[in-house]
Design an enzyme around this catalytic site. Structure first.
Site, short mmCIF file in Angstrom:
data_model
loop_
_atom_site.label_atom_id
_atom_site.label_comp_id
_atom_site.label_asym_id
_atom_site.label_seq_id
_atom_site.Cartn_x
_atom_site.Cartn_y
_atom_site.Cartn_z
N LYS A 176 6.61 16.76 10.11
CA LYS A 176 7.59 15.74 9.76
C LYS A 176 8.42 15.30 10.97
CE LYS A 176 6.57 15.23 5.42
NZ LYS A 176 5.99 13.97 4.92
N SER A 189 1.67 11.25 -7.67
CA SER A 189 2.79 11.97 -8.28
C SER A 189 4.03 11.82 -7.42
CB SER A 189 2.45 13.46 -8.44
OG SER A 189 2.28 14.07 -7.16
N GLY A 205 -0.13 8.79 -1.28
CA GLY A 205 0.51 9.88 -2.02
C GLY A 205 1.01 9.42 -3.37
N SER A 218 11.10 13.93 6.51
CA SER A 218 11.88 14.94 5.77
C SER A 218 13.06 15.36 6.62
CB SER A 218 11.02 16.16 5.46
OG SER A 218 11.81 17.21 4.94
N TYR A 266 5.22 22.48 8.37
CA TYR A 266 5.73 21.28 7.69
C TYR A 266 6.78 20.58 8.55
CZ TYR A 266 7.66 18.40 3.90
OH TYR A 266 8.09 17.35 3.12
N ALA A 267 7.71 21.36 9.11
CA ALA A 267 8.76 20.78 9.96
C ALA A 267 8.17 20.10 11.17
CB ALA A 267 9.76 21.86 10.38
N LEU A 289 0.86 -1.18 0.00
CA LEU A 289 0.00 0.00 0.00
C LEU A 289 0.89 1.23 0.00
CD1 LEU A 289 -3.03 0.58 2.40
CD2 LEU A 289 -1.41 2.39 1.86
#
Length: 251
Positions: A163, A18, A15, A146, A159-160, A12
């Protein structure tokens, strides 16, 4: 890595419409896995499905991983389609809503956390439950975090944070699930040439590349190869690890 390292495995991948997710699907299909491509973007996800090596009953499913009901429905569909649990899961779905801290909105923060962190949590939880129910003997969950989750980045507080949360989730889940033969690891990409970096001005990209010892952006295939290693039995004694794939960048 030997060809066919995922033969007989159901994989599985979220995302998958792309970028990194699509590359993971393509590589896993080449390695013999039956791929379940999952994304909220139905049209682009069908394009991913069409790009896969045929012959293994691959499928593309639409789901919003930030919503528990959608995740539950996703796993019911997998159960109905395959009568078996996926033994490989790659949580690659992610979004950005970049802005400086003093300009960012609460809505931006909530959106990023909902997909990047909560979505990874919900899929990991549902997958673990299904693997435990099926008593799988070689489960592998790979979470795409990330390098920004480790070192932060200007304009990416939300975002930081998401992640960094994925790293903590990975390490905690690995401690809980390892005794059931389910490994949980993370890949920490650096700056990768995907639709997510298309918004970055060329001048900024040139400045970023000066910070990367290898002096180039990574490609989605670089991350897919790392995911393949962690998904396969070649990493059978690795769990709770964070594999940095950054060209040497350490921010």
């Amino acid at each position: 890595m030997a060809a066919g390292s995922l033969i007989g495995r159901i994989a599985l991948v979220t995302g998958s419409a792309s970028g990194i997710g699509r590359s993971v699907c393509q590589l896993f299909a080449k390695q013999g896995a039956t791929v379940v491509a999952v994304d909220v973007q139905e049209k682009a996800n069908m394009e991913t499905l069409a790009s896969l090596l045929p012959g293994n009953n691959h499928c593309a499913l639409t789901a919003d991983i930030s919503k528990p009901a959608s995740v539950n429905e996703l796993f019911e569909k997998i159960k109905d389609s395959f009568s078996a649990a996926p033994t490989v899961v790659v949580n690659s779905a992610g979004i950005i809503r970049d802005n400086l801290l003093v300009r960012a909105t609460e809505e931006n923060f909530d959106e990023v956390i909902a997909v990047n962190l909560k979505g990874t949590y919900l899929v990991t939880q549902a997958a673990a439950k299904m693997m435990l129910s099926e008593k799988v003997d070689c489960g592998s969950i790979v979470n795409v975090s990330s390098i920004v989750g480790k070192g932060g980045n200007i304009g990416q507080c939300n975002y930081a944070a998401s992640k960094a949360g994925v790293i903590g989730l990975t390490k905690s889940a690995s401690k809980e699930l390892s005794r059931f033969n389910i490994r949980v690891n993370a890949v920490l990409p650096g700056f990768i040439n995907t639709p997510m970096t298309d918004w970055v001005p060329e001048k900024v990209l040139q400045g970023i590349m000066k910070l990367i010892p290898m002096r180039k952006l990574g490609q989605p295939e670089d991350i897919a190869e790392a995911c393949l290693f962690l998904a396969s039995k070649n990493s059978a004694y690795i769990t709770g690890a964070c594999l940095e794939v950054t060209g040497g960048l350490n921010i």
